[in-house]
Motif scaffolding. Structure first.
Motif, short mmCIF file in Angstrom:
data_model
loop_
_atom_site.label_atom_id
_atom_site.label_comp_id
_atom_site.label_asym_id
_atom_site.label_seq_id
_atom_site.Cartn_x
_atom_site.Cartn_y
_atom_site.Cartn_z
N TRP A 49 0.84 -1.19 0.00
CA TRP A 49 0.00 0.00 0.00
C TRP A 49 0.87 1.23 0.00
CZ3 TRP A 49 -4.52 -0.29 4.02
CH2 TRP A 49 -5.45 -1.22 3.59
N PHE A 50 0.50 2.19 -0.80
CA PHE A 50 1.14 3.49 -0.75
C PHE A 50 0.46 4.30 0.34
CE2 PHE A 50 1.90 2.06 -5.09
CZ PHE A 50 3.27 2.21 -5.15
N SER A 51 1.14 5.31 0.81
CA SER A 51 0.55 6.18 1.82
C SER A 51 -0.72 6.82 1.28
CB SER A 51 1.57 7.26 2.19
OG SER A 51 1.02 8.14 3.12
N HIS A 52 -1.78 6.75 2.05
CA HIS A 52 -3.05 7.35 1.66
C HIS A 52 -3.89 7.60 2.91
CE1 HIS A 52 -4.03 3.05 1.86
NE2 HIS A 52 -5.30 3.39 2.01
N CYS A 53 -4.93 8.36 2.76
CA CYS A 53 -5.80 8.68 3.89
C CYS A 53 -6.99 7.73 3.94
CB CYS A 53 -6.30 10.12 3.79
SG CYS A 53 -5.01 11.34 4.05
N THR A 88 -15.19 9.03 -0.85
CA THR A 88 -14.87 7.63 -0.61
C THR A 88 -14.33 7.01 -1.89
OG1 THR A 88 -17.15 6.96 -0.99
CG2 THR A 88 -16.48 7.29 1.29
N SER A 89 -13.46 6.06 -1.72
CA SER A 89 -12.72 5.46 -2.83
C SER A 89 -13.61 4.54 -3.68
CB SER A 89 -11.55 4.65 -2.26
OG SER A 89 -10.93 3.90 -3.26
N ASP A 90 -13.22 4.41 -4.94
CA ASP A 90 -13.86 3.45 -5.84
C ASP A 90 -13.04 2.16 -5.90
OD1 ASP A 90 -15.92 5.20 -6.47
OD2 ASP A 90 -14.80 6.09 -8.13
N SER A 91 -12.32 1.85 -4.83
CA SER A 91 -11.48 0.67 -4.82
C SER A 91 -12.34 -0.59 -4.81
CB SER A 91 -10.55 0.68 -3.59
OG SER A 91 -11.31 0.48 -2.42
N GLN A 110 -9.89 -3.94 20.68
CA GLN A 110 -9.89 -2.76 19.81
C GLN A 110 -10.06 -3.20 18.36
OE1 GLN A 110 -6.42 -0.25 20.10
NE2 GLN A 110 -6.89 0.78 18.20
N ASN A 111 -11.05 -2.60 17.70
CA ASN A 111 -11.32 -2.85 16.29
C ASN A 111 -11.56 -1.52 15.61
OD1 ASN A 111 -11.73 -5.85 16.63
ND2 ASN A 111 -13.37 -5.08 17.92
N GLU A 112 -11.45 -1.52 14.29
CA GLU A 112 -11.73 -0.31 13.52
C GLU A 112 -12.39 -0.69 12.20
OE1 GLU A 112 -7.82 2.23 15.00
OE2 GLU A 112 -7.78 1.24 13.04
N VAL A 113 -13.25 0.18 11.70
CA VAL A 113 -13.78 0.08 10.34
C VAL A 113 -13.04 1.15 9.55
CG1 VAL A 113 -15.79 0.34 8.86
CG2 VAL A 113 -16.05 -0.68 11.10
N TRP A 114 -12.50 0.78 8.38
CA TRP A 114 -11.72 1.70 7.54
C TRP A 114 -12.43 1.89 6.20
CZ3 TRP A 114 -5.94 -0.25 7.43
CH2 TRP A 114 -5.42 -0.23 8.72
N VAL A 115 -12.39 3.12 5.69
CA VAL A 115 -12.85 3.42 4.33
C VAL A 115 -11.78 4.29 3.68
CG1 VAL A 115 -14.60 4.59 2.93
CG2 VAL A 115 -15.29 3.34 4.97
N ASP A 116 -11.35 3.92 2.48
CA ASP A 116 -10.36 4.72 1.75
C ASP A 116 -10.97 6.04 1.32
OD1 ASP A 116 -8.46 2.72 1.95
OD2 ASP A 116 -8.84 1.91 -0.04
N ILE A 117 -10.17 7.10 1.40
CA ILE A 117 -10.60 8.44 0.99
C ILE A 117 -9.73 8.85 -0.20
CG2 ILE A 117 -10.79 10.85 1.71
CD1 ILE A 117 -12.68 9.03 3.21
N VAL A 118 -10.36 9.31 -1.29
CA VAL A 118 -9.63 9.76 -2.47
C VAL A 118 -9.66 11.28 -2.52
CG1 VAL A 118 -10.03 7.68 -3.82
CG2 VAL A 118 -11.65 9.54 -3.96
N GLY A 119 -8.64 11.86 -3.16
CA GLY A 119 -8.56 13.31 -3.28
C GLY A 119 -8.48 13.97 -1.93
N SER A 120 -7.95 13.24 -0.94
CA SER A 120 -8.00 13.70 0.43
C SER A 120 -7.09 14.89 0.71
CB SER A 120 -7.68 12.55 1.38
OG SER A 120 -6.51 11.91 0.97
N GLU A 121 -5.95 14.98 0.03
CA GLU A 121 -5.06 16.12 0.25
C GLU A 121 -5.76 17.42 -0.11
OE1 GLU A 121 -2.04 16.46 1.67
OE2 GLU A 121 -2.09 14.34 2.19
N ALA A 122 -6.53 17.40 -1.21
CA ALA A 122 -7.24 18.60 -1.62
C ALA A 122 -8.34 18.97 -0.62
CB ALA A 122 -7.86 18.40 -3.00
N ASN A 123 -8.89 17.97 0.06
CA ASN A 123 -9.95 18.21 1.04
C ASN A 123 -9.43 18.40 2.46
OD1 ASN A 123 -12.06 18.13 -0.78
ND2 ASN A 123 -12.23 15.93 -0.67
N GLY A 124 -8.12 18.50 2.63
CA GLY A 124 -7.56 18.79 3.94
C GLY A 124 -7.15 17.59 4.76
N CYS A 125 -7.16 16.40 4.21
CA CYS A 125 -6.73 15.23 4.97
C CYS A 125 -5.21 15.18 4.96
CB CYS A 125 -7.29 13.95 4.35
SG CYS A 125 -6.74 12.45 5.18
N SER A 127 -1.67 13.57 7.19
CA SER A 127 -1.35 12.39 7.97
C SER A 127 -1.59 12.58 9.46
CB SER A 127 0.10 11.98 7.72
OG SER A 127 0.98 13.01 8.12
N LYS A 128 -1.59 13.82 9.96
CA LYS A 128 -1.79 14.05 11.38
C LYS A 128 -3.14 14.69 11.67
CE LYS A 128 3.04 14.35 12.52
NZ LYS A 128 4.11 15.07 13.10
#
Length: 133
Positions: A49-53, A88-91, A110-125, A127-128
């Motif tokens: 996986w490449f770095s992504h939000c 949300t991603s079209d993955s 501890q569990n988590e539900v994850w959803v990929d976000i696309v174009g996230s840098e433009a929307n302010g996502c 890494s921190k």
């Protein structure tokens, strides 16, 4: 075992258009340069996986079909009220479940539900960046 164990749900990819899934096991950084080779009969394939939000919703207890779907729905509702409503991603997978504990641990899971976000840098996502809705 590695943590988290990540199970991605792929709607309609199984027999008779049922949901299918695939499981990813995390390989710690110290082993990534020369990973152990799996037995050929296991038909395991490396995946990078490449770095992504991603959008994440945490929940406790055991990850079961009934509560995972409810948590994924709650994450979708939260996203609909956020700046990432249409991001949300079209993955291949609709969502993923990250499980961090051994099945023998009964309390404090501890569990988590994850959803990929696309174009996230433009929307302010970033890494921190952490947002809660």
């Amino acid at each position: 075992m590695t943590a988290p164990v990540l199970t991605s749900i792929v709607p309609g990819a199984g027999p008779l258009h049922a949901s299918a899934y695939f499981v990813r096991l995390y390989l710690p950084l110290e082993f990534q340069a020369s990973p152990p080779l799996p037995l050929p009969e296991l038909n395991l394939k490396p995946d990078s996986w490449f770095s992504h939000c991603i959008a994440v919703r945490k929940f406790s207890g055991f990850a079961r079909d009934s509560n995972v779907v409810k948590e994924a729905e709650k994450l979708a509702i939260s996203l609909s009220k956020s700046p990432w409503a249409n991001s949300t991603s079209d993955s291949k997978s609709a969502y993923s479940i990250a499980q961090y504990n051994s099945p023998f641990r009964f309390l404090g899971r501890q569990n988590e539900v994850w959803v990929d976000i696309v174009g996230s840098e433009a929307n302010g996502c970033k890494s921190k960046l952490l947002a809660s809705y």
